[in-house]
Design a protein around this motif. Structure first.
Motif, PDB file in Angstrom:
ATOM      1  N   PHE A   1      29.329 -38.031-111.130  1.00  0.00           N
ATOM      2  CA  PHE A   1      28.828 -37.090-110.133  1.00  0.00           C
ATOM      3  C   PHE A   1      29.630 -35.788-110.165  1.00  0.00           C
ATOM      4  O   PHE A   1      29.066 -34.697-110.048  1.00  0.00           O
ATOM      5  N   ALA A   2      30.923 -35.868-110.325  1.00  0.00           N
ATOM      6  CA  ALA A   2      31.755 -34.656-110.408  1.00  0.00           C
ATOM      7  C   ALA A   2      31.384 -33.831-111.643  1.00  0.00           C
ATOM      8  O   ALA A   2      31.301 -32.600-111.581  1.00  0.00           O
ATOM      9  N   LEU A   3      31.158 -34.512-112.765  1.00  0.00           N
ATOM     10  CA  LEU A   3      30.760 -33.812-113.979  1.00  0.00           C
ATOM     11  C   LEU A   3      29.399 -33.123-113.793  1.00  0.00           C
ATOM     12  O   LEU A   3      29.221 -31.965-114.166  1.00  0.00           O
ATOM     13  N   ALA A   4      28.453 -33.823-113.195  1.00  0.00           N
ATOM     14  CA  ALA A   4      27.128 -33.239-112.954  1.00  0.00           C
ATOM     15  C   ALA A   4      27.227 -32.036-112.022  1.00  0.00           C
ATOM     16  O   ALA A   4      26.594 -31.001-112.256  1.00  0.00           O
ATOM     17  N   ALA A   5      28.040 -32.132-110.981  1.00  0.00           N
ATOM     18  CA  ALA A   5      28.215 -31.005-110.061  1.00  0.00           C
ATOM     19  C   ALA A   5      28.855 -29.816-110.783  1.00  0.00           C
ATOM     20  O   ALA A   5      28.495 -28.661-110.550  1.00  0.00           O
ATOM     21  N   GLY A   6      29.784 -30.087-111.674  1.00  0.00           N
ATOM     22  CA  GLY A   6      30.418 -29.018-112.453  1.00  0.00           C
ATOM     23  C   GLY A   6      29.429 -28.318-113.363  1.00  0.00           C
ATOM     24  O   GLY A   6      29.439 -27.088-113.495  1.00  0.00           O
ATOM     25  N   VAL A   7      28.552 -29.082-114.005  1.00  0.00           N
ATOM     26  CA  VAL A   7      27.534 -28.497-114.880  1.00  0.00           C
ATOM     27  C   VAL A   7      26.584 -27.619-114.071  1.00  0.00           C
ATOM     28  O   VAL A   7      26.240 -26.502-114.478  1.00  0.00           O
ATOM     29  N   VAL A   8      26.165 -28.096-112.905  1.00  0.00           N
ATOM     30  CA  VAL A   8      25.269 -27.316-112.053  1.00  0.00           C
ATOM     31  C   VAL A   8      25.957 -26.030-111.600  1.00  0.00           C
ATOM     32  O   VAL A   8      25.369 -24.940-111.637  1.00  0.00           O
ATOM     33  N   ALA A   9      27.219 -26.117-111.197  1.00  0.00           N
ATOM     34  CA  ALA A   9      27.957 -24.930-110.758  1.00  0.00           C
ATOM     35  C   ALA A   9      28.123 -23.934-111.900  1.00  0.00           C
ATOM     36  O   ALA A   9      27.984 -22.724-111.716  1.00  0.00           O
ATOM     37  N   ALA A  10      28.402 -24.421-113.104  1.00  0.00           N
ATOM     38  CA  ALA A  10      28.556 -23.534-114.262  1.00  0.00           C
ATOM     39  C   ALA A  10      27.233 -22.853-114.587  1.00  0.00           C
ATOM     40  O   ALA A  10      27.198 -21.640-114.867  1.00  0.00           O
ATOM     41  N   ALA A  11      26.135 -23.597-114.546  1.00  0.00           N
ATOM     42  CA  ALA A  11      24.823 -22.999-114.820  1.00  0.00           C
ATOM     43  C   ALA A  11      24.492 -21.941-113.776  1.00  0.00           C
ATOM     44  O   ALA A  11      23.973 -20.867-114.103  1.00  0.00           O
ATOM     45  N   PHE A  12      24.792 -22.202-112.529  1.00  0.00           N
ATOM     46  CA  PHE A  12      24.551 -21.222-111.476  1.00  0.00           C
ATOM     47  C   PHE A  12      25.387 -19.971-111.711  1.00  0.00           C
ATOM     48  O   PHE A  12      24.903 -18.852-111.593  1.00  0.00           O
ATOM     49  N   GLY A  13      26.651 -20.142-112.067  1.00  0.00           N
ATOM     50  CA  GLY A  13      27.539 -19.011-112.322  1.00  0.00           C
ATOM     51  C   GLY A  13      27.069 -18.155-113.478  1.00  0.00           C
ATOM     52  O   GLY A  13      27.050 -16.918-113.392  1.00  0.00           O
ATOM     53  N   VAL A  14      26.650 -18.789-114.569  1.00  0.00           N
ATOM     54  CA  VAL A  14      26.148 -18.040-115.725  1.00  0.00           C
ATOM     55  C   VAL A  14      24.869 -17.293-115.339  1.00  0.00           C
ATOM     56  O   VAL A  14      24.700 -16.113-115.679  1.00  0.00           O
ATOM     57  N   GLY A  15      23.983 -17.936-114.631  1.00  0.00           N
ATOM     58  CA  GLY A  15      22.759 -17.276-114.191  1.00  0.00           C
ATOM     59  C   GLY A  15      23.038 -16.096-113.284  1.00  0.00           C
ATOM     60  O   GLY A  15      22.397 -15.056-113.376  1.00  0.00           O
ATOM     61  N   PHE A  16      24.015 -16.231-112.420  1.00  0.00           N
ATOM     62  CA  PHE A  16      24.382 -15.136-111.524  1.00  0.00           C
ATOM     63  C   PHE A  16      24.952 -13.962-112.300  1.00  0.00           C
ATOM     64  O   PHE A  16      24.643 -12.805-112.032  1.00  0.00           O
ATOM     65  N   LEU A  17      25.782 -14.242-113.298  1.00  0.00           N
ATOM     66  CA  LEU A  17      26.407 -13.170-114.077  1.00  0.00           C
ATOM     67  C   LEU A  17      25.417 -12.413-114.951  1.00  0.00           C
ATOM     68  O   LEU A  17      25.499 -11.193-115.079  1.00  0.00           O
ATOM     69  N   ILE A  18      24.504 -13.141-115.594  1.00  0.00           N
ATOM     70  CA  ILE A  18      23.585 -12.458-116.516  1.00  0.00           C
ATOM     71  C   ILE A  18      22.240 -12.142-115.892  1.00  0.00           C
ATOM     72  O   ILE A  18      21.453 -11.422-116.478  1.00  0.00           O
ATOM     73  N   GLY A  19      21.991 -12.658-114.701  1.00  0.00           N
ATOM     74  CA  GLY A  19      20.693 -12.456-114.065  1.00  0.00           C
ATOM     75  C   GLY A  19      20.586 -11.109-113.401  1.00  0.00           C
ATOM     76  O   GLY A  19      21.544 -10.358-113.250  1.00  0.00           O
TER      77      GLY A  19
END
Length: 197
Positions: free
Chosen positions: A64-82
């Motif tokens: 669950f921690a790994l999945a939450a980390g992946v979701v947070a990283a995807a959100f961060g990348v989307g925020f930066l390049i979006g």
């Protein structure tokens, strides 16, 4: 086995056909008799089966921690390049351009936005219908005065579809000019004007 009297249950209401159907159903139910008694084995609900998991209990938290980390990283990348703002260009004026050549599908629009803090006019230029130029060549946008090129505004290329959208800025006072043209960068005695206002 005899059951309740049909007339006591239904009475005489209904058409003769409906009453005949109801009587036949009543007779079949009486002939079938009551349902069998429930087996004592089924009188109580079966015991719950233990939960099975594809991960041992101690590794579920890590998954669950790994999945939450992946979701947070995807959100961060989307925020930066979006795109964080509106894609709408705030314009004060729109200028239409048309092709000079008869039958050419080329056209453009220039949206003139606000002046920035140092006095540059923001332009959004949308072009369609121009042919892609060979390598080393490009299109240029100019302001005109009395039909002559007067002020360079920027350069652009078009995609194979003949379309592009470019954002340019110019520092000139626009009131001193009377038109806009698109030409190529070829330095010929008379540059070909492809689009004009």
């Amino acid at each position: 086995m005899t059951g309740p009297d049909f007339h006591e249950l239904v009475g005489d209401e209904g058409t003769p056909e409906e009453l005949a159907k109801l009587r036949r159903a009543h007779e079949l139910l009486v002939a079938a008799g009551p349902p069998p008694e429930l087996s004592p084995r089924l009188a109580e609900a079966p015991a719950a089966i233990g939960r099975t998991s594809w991960l041992p209990r101690r590794r579920r938290g890590a998954a669950f921690a790994l999945a939450a980390g992946v979701v947070a990283a995807a959100f961060g990348v989307g925020f930066l390049i979006g795109d964080r703002g509106s894609s709408e260009f705030p314009s004060k004026k729109s200028i239409a351009m048309h092709a000079v050549a008869v039958g050419s599908p080329a056209k453009a629009s220039i949206l003139i936005g606000d002046r920035d803090e140092v006095g540059n006019w923001q332009l959004l230029v949308r072009i369609s219908g121009l042919k892609p130029l060979p390598k080393g060549s490009w299109y240029e946008l100019y302001l005109t005065r009395k039909g002559k090129l007067a002020a360079y505004c920027g350069a652009f290329s078009v995609a194979s579809s003949g379309r592009t959208t470019v954002q340019l800025s110019v520092p000139y006072k626009l009131k001193g000019y009377d038109g806009w043209v698109v030409t190529t960068n070829k330095r010929e005695p008379q540059r070909p004007v492809l689009l004009t206002t």
